[in-house]
Write a protein that holds these residues in place. Structure first.
Motif: not given
Ligand SMILES: Nc1ncnc2c1ncn2[C@@H]1O[C@H](COP(=O)(O)OP(=O)(O)O)[C@@H](O)[C@H]1O
Ligand SMILES: [Mg+2]
Length: 561
Positions: A78, A150, A181, A184-185, A188-189, A191, A221-222, A224, A226, A355, A367, A397, A400
Motif C-alpha cells: 500500500r 488513523t 470511519h 482505529v475502531p 473491534l469485532l 478477531r 483491511g483485514t 491487523k 486495528a 473477512y 457502526r 476498510r 466501510l
Molecule cells: N474487526 C474489526 N472491527 C471493527 N472495525 C474494523 C475491524 N477490522 C477492521 N476494521 C476497520 O477497518 C479499518 C482498517 O483496518 P486495519 O486494521 O487498518 O487493516 P490492516 O492493518 O489489516 O490493513 C480499521 O481502522 C477499522 O476502522
C-alpha cells in the motif's frame, strides 16, 4: 500457487475461508479448526497462543474451503495515501500524509489533497472549452478515503487514541458517515483468536522478558493494525514498564532510515545507528517491544535491514521483542534463506484471513447501530456490500468506505433536490442496494456491482484515465507516467468535459483496477504520486479494451487538455 510459507516455519494457524485471497494455508491446518494454534517455534521456544483462551469463540468465517476456489495471493503494497497506519506526525522523514484528526473529536473524513475535482455544470469558467461528454455522463464519484490517517499508536504507555463515538447531535447522514470511519475502531469485532494470540505473545515473551518475534500478515483491511492497537490499548497494565515503540515503516524515506529513527525513539546517542542500537538492545534495561507496521517497506535489495531487525531478539542478552506487521504472507520466507542457518531466529507467524461476508456485515452494522444509522442505510444494502467486498477482498476498510460513499451520494442527491425544489424541507432518503451498487461499480467496475457478470462495461473514470495515459505517452518520449502527472491531466480533462473526477488516492485505486484488468502496469513508489504507470497493452488494442470508440476518438482528437 505454491505455498509461500516455509513448512518449517512456526505458524499460528487459522482456517481459511472460501473468499480468502491469501495463498494456501499452512499444511496441516484442519478445515474446521476453532482455536488458534501454533506450531513449535524452535527447540528452545514455546508456542505463542498454544493454549488459546477459553473465551476464544469460533469465528464464523472459519468455514470449509477448497484451495482451488481461492483467489490468487496478491496483497499489494500500500502506498502512503492508502496507508491506514499510525505514526506521530512529528516523525522526521515522513512523506506528506493526510492530516490526523484530533484525538478526542469524532473523526472528520477529510479528503484534503485528494479531494476530487468536481466540475459543476453551472459553474465552469467561461473560457474553458466545453466538449460534451461522450457517450454517458456519470455523477461525480468522490474519493473513497482509504483510512486517511488513523491514530498514533503507543509510545511507552502513551495513550492509544481511538475513534470516538458520536457525542454531538448531528444530521442523520453526518453521524452515519462518521460512524463508518476507517480509523482505529472503538470496538473491534471478530478477531478473537488473533487477539488472543497477540496477548499470548505479550504474556509469554514480552512480559516474561523472553525475547522473540511475531510476524503478522494479512491482506489490506483485514484488521491487523486495528487489532494490534486494540490489544496494546487493552493490555496497558500488562505492558507497564515495557518500553514500547511503534513505527509505521510506510513513513520512512528508506529502509535504512529505521535505525536513526529507532535510536531517537529509544534515546540512543546518535551516530553509527545500527551498532549503537545493537549495543543498547543487549545491555541491561527494561524489555523493549518494537512494533513495526507496514514492515514490508523495509524490504531492501539484500533484505539486510529486515534480516538485522529479525535477528535482534536473538542476540545474546537481547531484551527486545519484535512484532512485525505487513500484507505479504511471504515476507519472512524471503529472508528465511538467511535465517535458516539460525532456526531459532524464525519469527512466529500469525495470519489474518480476509473477512467473511458475515463479519463485514457485522462490522458495518455495528457502526450503524452506534449512530442509529440503520434508518439511513438499509440492511439489504449492507448485506449486498458485504457480499461483494468479501468476494473481492474481505477488506473491512473497503466495505466501510463503500457504505460511507453511498451515504454521501444519497446526501448529495437530497441536497440537489432541496436546491431545485427551493423551500421544501429535506426528507432524508434511505441508502439502499442501488446506491451501494453504484458505488461498487465506481470502485470495482460494473461487473462487480451487477448481479450478473454479463455485459461488463468499463467505468467512465477508468476510461478517462486510459485515454489520459495514452495522450501523455503520445506526447512524450517516455512510456512511463507518474501518477501525479496522470492525475493532473485527468483532472483537466474532467473539467474540460464537465465530468466529476476523482482524487489522487482513488485515482491510484482505479489504476490498480486497470492493472488487474491487464491494461496498466504499475510500479509502486513510496509516495503514491510517484507511482509509475505504463500501458500493458499495445496502443492499438486500447480501443478494443475500452469498447468505446466514440469517447476515445474524441478525446484523442482533441489532444492534451
Ligand atoms: N474487526 C474489526 N472491527 C471493527 N472495525 C474494523 C475491524 N477490522 C477492521 N476494521 C476497520 O477497518 C479499518 C482498517 O483496518 P486495519 O486494521 O487498518 O487493516 P490492516 O492493518 O489489516 O490493513 C480499521 O481502522 C477499522 O476502522
Ligand atoms: Mg495496517
Amino acid at each position: 500457487m505454491p505455498s509461500t510459507r516455509s513448512q518449517n516455519q512456526p505458524t499460528i494457524q487459522f482456517p481459511r475461508r472460501k473468499s480468502s485471497r491469501m495463498g494456501p494455508g499452512p499444511k496441516g491446518s484442519s478445515e474446521n479448526v476453532v482455536e488458534a494454534h501454533v506450531t513449535p517455534l524452535s527447540p528452545r521456544k514455546m508456542n505463542v497462543g498454544a493454549v488459546p483462551s477459553p473465551s476464544m469463540s469460533p469465528r464464523t468465517c472459519m468455514m470449509k474451503t477448497s484451495q482451488s476456489e481461492r483467489l490468487p495471493l496478491s496483497p499489494r503494497k500500500r502506498t502512503g495515501d492508502e496507508n491506514g497506519c499510525n505514526l506521530p506526525a512529528s516523525l522526521l522523514g515522513s512523506p506528506p500524509k493526510q492530516r490526523c484528526t484530533p484525538l478526542c473529536s469524532p473523526r472528520k473524513l477529510s479528503f484534503s489533497e485528494n479531494t476530487p475535482v468536481i466540475s459543476s455544470l453551472s459553474h465552469h469558467s467561461p473560457s474553458s472549452r466545453k466538449i460534451p461528454l461522450s457517450p454517458i455522463t456519470r455523477p461525480s464519484p468522490k474519493k473513497l478515503s482509504e483510512t486517511p490517517c488513523t491514530t498514533p499508536l503507543v509510545k511507552s504507555g502513551g495513550k492509544v487514541p481511538v475513534a470516538r463515538l458520536f457525542p454531538v447531535k448531528q444530521s442523520g447522514y453526518q453521524s452515519v458517515k462518521q460512524a463508518l470511519h476507517t480509523a482505529v475502531p472503538e470496538r473491534l469485532l471478530s478477531r478473537e483468536a488473533e487477539r488472543a494470540a497477540i496477548v499470548s505473545f505479550l504474556e509469554k515473551h514480552v512480559v516474561e522478558g523472553k525475547p522473540s518475534s511475531l510476524y503478522i500478515s494479512g491482506a489490506p483491511g483485514t484488521g491487523k493494525t486495528a487489532c494490534l492497537n486494540c490489544v496494546l490499548q487493552e493490555q496497558k497494565a500488562l505492558l507497564k514498564g515495557i518500553e514500547t515503540v511503534v513505527i509505521n515503516c510506510m513513513n520512512l524515506r528508506s529502509s535504512h532510515a529505521i535505525f536513526p529513527l529507532l535510536g531517537e525513539k529509544l534515546g540512543v546517542p546518535k551516530g553509527n545507528g545500527e551498532v549503537r542500537l545493537r549495543k543498547f538492545l543487549t545491555s541491561s534495561g527494561p524489555t523493549v517491544l518494537l512494533v513495526l507496521d507496514e514492515m514490508d517497506q523495509l524490504d531492501s535489495k539484500s533484505q539486510e535491514v529486515l534480516y538485522t531487525i529479525f535477528e535482534w531478539p536473538y542476540l545474546p542478552k537481547s531484551r527486545m521483542c519484535l512484532i512485525g506487521i505487513a500484507n505479504a504472507l511471504d515476507l519472512t520466507d524471503r529472508i528465511l534463506p538467511r535465517l535458516q542457518a539460525k532456526p531459532h531466529c524464525r519469527p512466529q507467524l500469525l495470519n489474518f484471513p480476509p473477512y467473511s461476508r458475515e463479519e463485514l456485515s457485522a462490522i458495518v452494522q455495528d457502526r450503524l447501530a452506534q449512530s442509529s444509522g440503520e434508518t439511513v442505510l438499509d440492511a439489504a444494502a449492507v448485506q449486498f456490500c458485504a457480499r461483494k467486498v468479501s468476494a473481492m477482498s474481505g477488506d473491512a476498510r473497503k466495505a466501510l468506505d463503500i457504505c460511507r460513499r453511498a451515504v454521501e451520494v444519497v446526501e448529495a442527491g437530497d441536497r440537489s433536490k432541496i436546491a431545485s425544489e427551493s423551500g421544501s424541507s429535506p426528507k432524508g432518503s434511505r441508502v439502499s442496494v442501488p446506491q451501494v451498487a453504484r458505488v461498487l461499480s465506481e470502485v470495482y467496475g460494473d461487473r462487480m456491482a451487477s448481479s450478473s457478470s454479463e455485459g461488463e462495461s468499463f467505468p467512465l473514470q477508468q476510461k478517462l484515465l486510459v485515454c489520459c495515459l495514452l495522450l501523455i505517452i503520445r506526447n512524450s518520449k517516455s512510456k512511463e507516467v507518474q501518477l501525479g502527472k496522470l492525475c493532473e491531466v485527468y483532472s483537466k480533462l474532467c473539467k474540460q468535459r464537465q465530468v466529476g473526477g476523482v482524487g489522487q488516492t482513488e485515482g491510484l485505486s482505479l489504476c490498480s483496477l486497470l492493472e488487474s484488468r491487464g491494461i496498466f502496469t504499475l510500479k509502486k513508489a513510496k509516495e503514491a504520486r510517484l507511482t509509475k504507470i505504463s500501458l500493458k497493452i499495445e496502443e492499438r488494442d486500447v480501443e478494443n479494451a475500452l469498447k468505446d470508440r466514440a469517447l476515445l476518438g474524441s478525446i484523442l482528437a482533441a489532444g492534451l487538455p
